[in-house]
Design a protein around this motif. Structure first.
Motif, mmCIF file in Angstrom:
data_model
loop_
_atom_site.group_PDB
_atom_site.id
_atom_site.type_symbol
_atom_site.label_atom_id
_atom_site.label_comp_id
_atom_site.label_asym_id
_atom_site.label_seq_id
_atom_site.Cartn_x
_atom_site.Cartn_y
_atom_site.Cartn_z
ATOM 1 N N UNK A 103 42.404 57.857 23.133
ATOM 2 C CA UNK A 103 42.420 58.059 24.373
ATOM 3 C C UNK A 103 43.447 57.721 24.996
ATOM 4 N N UNK A 104 44.028 58.373 26.224
ATOM 5 C CA UNK A 104 45.390 58.092 26.686
ATOM 6 C C UNK A 104 45.130 57.122 28.040
ATOM 7 N N UNK A 105 43.984 56.850 28.181
ATOM 8 C CA UNK A 105 43.709 55.883 29.445
ATOM 9 C C UNK A 105 42.218 55.565 29.411
ATOM 10 N N UNK A 106 41.914 54.344 29.880
ATOM 11 C CA UNK A 106 40.562 53.960 29.755
ATOM 12 C C UNK A 106 39.834 53.648 31.258
ATOM 13 N N UNK A 107 38.839 53.923 31.856
ATOM 14 C CA UNK A 107 38.229 53.760 32.869
ATOM 15 C C UNK A 107 37.298 52.571 32.776
ATOM 16 N N UNK A 108 37.423 51.684 33.617
ATOM 17 C CA UNK A 108 36.595 50.721 33.577
ATOM 18 C C UNK A 108 35.914 50.359 34.865
ATOM 19 N N UNK A 109 34.225 50.754 34.801
ATOM 20 C CA UNK A 109 33.434 50.684 35.820
ATOM 21 C C UNK A 109 32.459 49.421 35.880
ATOM 22 N N UNK A 110 32.396 48.779 37.093
ATOM 23 C CA UNK A 110 31.728 47.773 37.384
ATOM 24 C C UNK A 110 31.426 46.721 36.243
ATOM 25 N N UNK A 111 32.532 45.910 35.852
ATOM 26 C CA UNK A 111 32.648 44.910 35.085
ATOM 27 C C UNK A 111 33.455 43.669 35.844
ATOM 28 N N UNK A 112 33.207 42.693 35.221
ATOM 29 C CA UNK A 112 33.872 41.260 36.177
ATOM 30 C C UNK A 112 35.460 41.362 36.035
ATOM 31 N N UNK A 113 36.080 40.953 37.233
ATOM 32 C CA UNK A 113 37.398 41.278 37.274
ATOM 33 C C UNK A 113 38.485 40.514 35.950
ATOM 34 N N UNK A 114 37.808 39.442 35.596
ATOM 35 C CA UNK A 114 38.617 38.723 34.495
ATOM 36 C C UNK A 114 38.505 39.321 33.237
ATOM 37 N N UNK A 115 37.359 40.071 32.938
ATOM 38 C CA UNK A 115 37.194 40.859 31.786
ATOM 39 C C UNK A 115 38.114 42.085 31.819
ATOM 40 N N UNK A 116 38.334 42.699 33.106
ATOM 41 C CA UNK A 116 39.014 43.802 33.224
ATOM 42 C C UNK A 116 40.414 43.425 32.832
ATOM 43 N N UNK A 117 40.856 42.327 33.381
ATOM 44 C CA UNK A 117 42.111 41.903 33.209
ATOM 45 C C UNK A 117 42.620 41.515 31.688
ATOM 46 N N UNK A 118 41.489 40.862 30.909
ATOM 47 C CA UNK A 118 41.922 40.698 29.442
ATOM 48 C C UNK A 118 41.890 42.194 28.922
ATOM 49 N N UNK A 119 41.119 42.966 29.070
ATOM 50 C CA UNK A 119 41.103 44.329 28.579
ATOM 51 C C UNK A 119 42.493 45.174 28.876
ATOM 52 N N UNK A 120 43.046 44.964 30.141
ATOM 53 C CA UNK A 120 44.122 45.662 30.673
ATOM 54 C C UNK A 120 45.330 44.907 29.776
ATOM 55 N N UNK A 121 45.230 43.617 29.513
ATOM 56 C CA UNK A 121 46.517 43.031 29.106
ATOM 57 C C UNK A 121 46.471 43.298 27.454
ATOM 58 N N UNK A 122 45.263 43.595 26.788
ATOM 59 C CA UNK A 122 45.223 43.790 25.452
ATOM 60 C C UNK A 122 45.562 45.229 25.052
ATOM 61 N N UNK B 99 42.074 52.135 34.353
ATOM 62 C CA UNK B 99 41.962 52.586 35.617
ATOM 63 C C UNK B 99 40.477 51.848 35.833
ATOM 64 N N UNK B 100 40.350 51.068 37.349
ATOM 65 C CA UNK B 100 39.475 50.461 37.449
ATOM 66 C C UNK B 100 38.516 50.921 38.678
ATOM 67 N N UNK B 101 37.221 50.793 38.689
ATOM 68 C CA UNK B 101 36.203 51.215 39.595
ATOM 69 C C UNK B 101 35.231 50.172 39.847
ATOM 70 N N UNK B 102 35.445 49.238 40.738
ATOM 71 C CA UNK B 102 34.351 47.736 40.591
ATOM 72 C C UNK B 102 34.897 47.222 39.481
ATOM 73 N N UNK B 103 36.156 47.004 39.187
ATOM 74 C CA UNK B 103 36.922 46.206 38.188
ATOM 75 C C UNK B 103 37.664 45.355 38.687
ATOM 76 N N UNK B 104 37.748 45.061 39.650
ATOM 77 C CA UNK B 104 39.008 44.254 40.258
ATOM 78 C C UNK B 104 40.442 44.866 40.292
ATOM 79 N N UNK B 105 41.297 44.054 40.473
ATOM 80 C CA UNK B 105 42.728 44.362 40.849
ATOM 81 C C UNK B 105 43.727 44.315 39.881
#
Ligand code: KIV
Length: 266
Positions: free
Chosen positions: A177-196, A202-208
């Motif tokens: 996959x060239x990109x990953x959409x994260x929908x409705x998950x806690x923002x700290x979890x989205x942060x971890x995934x984004x960093x890893x 790309x977030x929707x309901x996944x924080x900034x």
């Protein structure tokens, strides 16, 4: 401005610039989104709810998605167009998945496709990528799994499900996959995934902390009010403006004020 590409996705992540994405389902709205300089237009299967009036996204067909994607692709000069694979267009087999994804590119003029799921659809992602079809994966709240999830619920709240989502993120990245959409998950979890991950999130309901954001256009402009999730920010109330215009027209026709001489021929 040249058309936004999958290489630009990665470039923006590397340069820590946010990727902008919105849905659109037809020519006039896609023109507005494209002209506004939004990087990516998603022809989401959310059209089943916001355009077709269904309860959920499950009834949407491949032919309907192709029809809408064609209209959007005609309008998009600079934005990248991603076609959303509808329920049962990729789940049953890898062959289905590649053929249907190919239709988005070949018939409809999209540059990439999106599909929901993690490990269970890794073979599909691999095969599509091998066929030169760029794939955006989508995990967290996946609306096509509404019956399994028992409703539109925030995912990854327990330690075990957060761990599972991190694993799924790596699996879809490894599958190509060239990109990953994260929908409705806690923002700290989205942060971890984004960093890893090295691919953009790309977030929707996944924080900034995500590398980019997406919302359903009709939510943003206030055209769909049946169900407004907490993560939606409404930037306009177009429904109210349209209602006012329609009622003013009705009143003027009833009062014999429209058409006036100005709108008539001699
Ligand atoms: O169908 C859709 O619109 C989506 C959202 C995540 C934007 O998949």
């Amino acid at each position: 401005m040249p058309k936004f590409t999958i290489q630009d996705f990665l470039k923006k992540k590397t340069e820590r610039r946010k990727i902008t994405m919105l849905t659109a389902y037809d020519y006039p709205f896609a023109r507005i989104v494209d002209e506004a300089g939004i990087d990516v237009i998603l022809v989401g299967d959310s059209l089943g709810m916001v355009v077709q009036g269904h309860e959920n996204t499950l009834p949407v067909t491949m032919d309907e998605m192709i029809y809408h994607t064609k209209m959007v692709a005609r309008a998009a000069r600079n934005s990248m167009v991603i076609g959303d694979m509808p329920f049962m267009s990729y789940q049953a087999s890898v062959e289905d998945a590649v053929r249907n994804a190919g239709r988005f590119i070949k018939e409809a003029g999209a540059q990439a496709v999106k599909l929901e799921g993690g490990a269970e659809i890794a073979p599909q992602i691999k095969a599509m990528t091998k066929a030169d079809i760029p794939v955006m994966a989508h995990i967290g709240l996946t609306p096509q799994s509404i019956h399994r999830m028992g409703g539109y619920k925030v995912q990854g709240k327990s330690e075990a499900s957060a761990k599972r989502l991190i694993e799924e993120a790596h699996i879809v990245e490894d599958a190509g996959a060239f990109s990953l959409l994260l929908e409705a998950i806690p923002m700290e979890l989205a942060k971890k995934i984004t960093e890893e991950l090295s691919i953009p999130t790309i977030g929707i309901g996944a924080g900034h902390y995500c590398d980019g954001q997406v919302l359903v256009l009709y939510d943003v402009i206030g055209l769909f009010e049946r169900f407004v999730p907490k993560f939606v920010k409404q930037y306009a109330n177009i429904k109210e403006d349209i209602s006012k215009a329609v009622m003013a027209y009705r009143d003027e026709v009833e009062a014999g004020k429209f058409p006036s001489k100005e709108h008539s021929f001699k």
